[in-house]
Write an enzyme that holds these catalytic residues in place. Structure first.
Site, PDB file in Angstrom:
ATOM      1  N   CYS A 126       0.862  -1.185   0.000  1.00 34.02           N
ATOM      2  CA  CYS A 126       0.000   0.000   0.000  1.00 34.02           C
ATOM      3  C   CYS A 126       0.895   1.230   0.000  1.00 34.02           C
ATOM      4  CB  CYS A 126      -0.949   0.007   1.190  1.00 34.02           C
ATOM      5  SG  CYS A 126      -2.364   1.103   0.884  1.00 34.02           S
ATOM      6  N   CYS A 128      -0.109   4.249   1.736  1.00 34.21           N
ATOM      7  CA  CYS A 128      -0.462   5.239   2.763  1.00 34.21           C
ATOM      8  C   CYS A 128       0.675   5.540   3.749  1.00 34.21           C
ATOM      9  CB  CYS A 128      -1.727   4.830   3.498  1.00 34.21           C
ATOM     10  SG  CYS A 128      -1.768   3.128   4.056  1.00 34.21           S
ATOM     11  N   CYS A 136      -4.112   6.105   0.473  1.00 40.60           N
ATOM     12  CA  CYS A 136      -3.582   4.883  -0.144  1.00 40.60           C
ATOM     13  C   CYS A 136      -3.307   5.042  -1.640  1.00 40.60           C
ATOM     14  CB  CYS A 136      -4.541   3.722   0.089  1.00 40.60           C
ATOM     15  SG  CYS A 136      -4.878   3.452   1.835  1.00 40.60           S
ATOM     16  N   LYS A 205     -12.529  -4.900   1.932  1.00 44.93           N
ATOM     17  CA  LYS A 205     -12.020  -4.129   3.065  1.00 44.93           C
ATOM     18  C   LYS A 205     -12.978  -2.980   3.318  1.00 44.93           C
ATOM     19  CE  LYS A 205      -7.879  -1.809   4.761  1.00 44.93           C
ATOM     20  NZ  LYS A 205      -6.506  -1.401   4.431  1.00 44.93           N
ATOM     21  N   ARG A 215      -3.398   2.183  12.471  1.00 43.81           N
ATOM     22  CA  ARG A 215      -2.821   3.330  11.743  1.00 43.81           C
ATOM     23  C   ARG A 215      -1.793   4.050  12.590  1.00 43.81           C
ATOM     24  NH1 ARG A 215      -8.515   5.384   9.377  1.00 43.81           N
ATOM     25  NH2 ARG A 215      -8.709   3.714   7.850  1.00 43.81           N
ATOM     26  N   ARG A 227     -11.191   7.433   4.187  1.00 42.55           N
ATOM     27  CA  ARG A 227     -10.928   6.477   3.114  1.00 42.55           C
ATOM     28  C   ARG A 227     -12.208   5.938   2.466  1.00 42.55           C
ATOM     29  NH1 ARG A 227      -5.405   6.007   4.188  1.00 42.55           N
ATOM     30  NH2 ARG A 227      -4.805   5.149   6.219  1.00 42.55           N
ATOM     31  N   GLU A 243     -16.656  -7.680  -5.045  1.00 46.21           N
ATOM     32  CA  GLU A 243     -15.238  -7.339  -4.849  1.00 46.21           C
ATOM     33  C   GLU A 243     -14.378  -8.601  -4.804  1.00 46.21           C
ATOM     34  OE1 GLU A 243     -13.346  -4.870  -4.823  1.00 46.21           O
ATOM     35  OE2 GLU A 243     -14.420  -3.037  -4.318  1.00 46.21           O
ATOM     36  N   LYS A 258     -11.927  -7.746   5.724  1.00 44.96           N
ATOM     37  CA  LYS A 258     -11.401  -6.953   6.823  1.00 44.96           C
ATOM     38  C   LYS A 258     -12.333  -5.790   7.145  1.00 44.96           C
ATOM     39  CE  LYS A 258      -7.307  -4.498   8.339  1.00 44.96           C
ATOM     40  NZ  LYS A 258      -5.922  -4.156   8.136  1.00 44.96           N
TER      41      LYS A 258
HETATM   42 ZN    ZN Z   1      -3.196   2.084   2.711  1.00 45.45          ZN
END
Ligand code: ZN
Length: 289
Positions: A126, A128, A136, A205, A215, A227, A243, A258
């Site tokens: 990722c 981020c 992200c 997710k 985070r 997000r 998805e 998740k």
């Molecule tokens: Zn991310």
């Protein structure tokens, strides 16, 4: 679930099979074993560094030497897989640290594979942690506010995954939720000769406040906005199925839901659904986090 009839009481007494620990273990339907666990680890540069993460007692940001120690202890306890997250020294607007040849995850991966060759090293893919804004993907500031650009981000994610594979990662795990990233990553890996590197996709997710402590550990909280334009809406179960299906069609080898605990209905649905065109979903491992 199959339908079968059970003899009535007193012929059938379910408690017969619950009498002793050995009997209960013998007929236990679900077993949890260290082989099935993955230990998330957070690494940053330095030496002998164990920086406590206040939101998660017992969790630390580790320098590479400490990372090896922590992973070795996990292996000793029977846990054979780690999932690496990196905290770079510098962040910028194109997440350079994510795909730098000598980025922190790349360094840590090389070291772990050298010191503990049998350990399975999975890497978070990722941007981020490496973006100064904490999103992200690439951010475009337009008249109506900030937008996370999908397609230009794919290239950076693919580059990141390939650089992890090059460093020796056994599995790459994209967690960004951009559309089409599994395909982009698969193509890049294949092009560079990493045809055998599996992709573990965070397929469904959901946007969630549960990620807050995490985070803090990865220092990846967004500086503005949230997000929700890329992570899923909590109310959408049908969309989660789509998805997952699209990630599998793009080439995901393992899919993930998740956060897991609040979405057990999604996990349960995913394990039952046959996939269009490409076999049966339950042949794939479905993991929670
Ligand atoms: Zn991310």
């Amino acid at each position: 679930m199959g339908s079968y009839s059970v003899a009535p009481f007193p012929i059938h007494r379910p408690r017969r099979l619950r009498q002793t620990p050995a009997l209960r273990r013998l007929v236990r339907e679900t077993q949890l074993h260290p082989d099935q666990l993955v230990l998330p680890l957070f690494c940053r540069s330095g030496r002998k560094l164990r920086a406590a993460v206040n939101s998660m007692p017992g969790v630390f940001q580790l320098s590479p030497d400490e990372l090896v120690r922590e992973a070795a202890a996990a292996v000793k306890a029977g846990v054979r897989a780690v999932l690496l997250f990196g905290i770079p020294d510098k962040k910028d607007a194109k997440a350079s640290g994510a795909y730098a040849r000598n980025g922190i995850v790349q360094q840590a991966t090389r070291l772990l594979k050298h010191e503990l060759p049998e350990l399975l090293v999975i890497t978070d893919v990722c941007l981020c942690e490496y973006m100064e804004h904490g999103h992200c993907g690439i951010v475009h500031q337009g008249k109506t506010g900030a937008h996370i650009l999908n397609d230009p981000t794919l290239k950076l994610l693919a580059q990141t995954a390939a650089s992890h594979a090059e460093a020796g990662a056994d599995i790459v795990a994209p967690s960004d939720m951009m559309d089409g990233r599994v395909r982009a990553i698969r193509e890049q890996l294949d092009q560079q000769g990493f045809t055998e590197t599996p992709i573990m996709a965070y397929a469904a997710k959901f946007a969630s406040a549960y990620y807050g402590p995490f985070r803090e550990a990865a220092e990846s909280a967004p500086r503005f906005g949230d997000r929700r334009s890329y992570q899923m809406d909590a109310a959408n179960a049908q969309e989660a199925m789509r998805e997952v299906a699209s990630d599998l069609q793009e080439g995901a080898d393992i899919i993930m839901v998740k956060p897991a605990l609040a979405y057990l209905d999604i996990l349960s649905r995913q394990s039952r659904v046959p996939l269009p065109n490409s076999g049966v979903l339950r042949q794939r491992r479905i993991l929670d986090d």
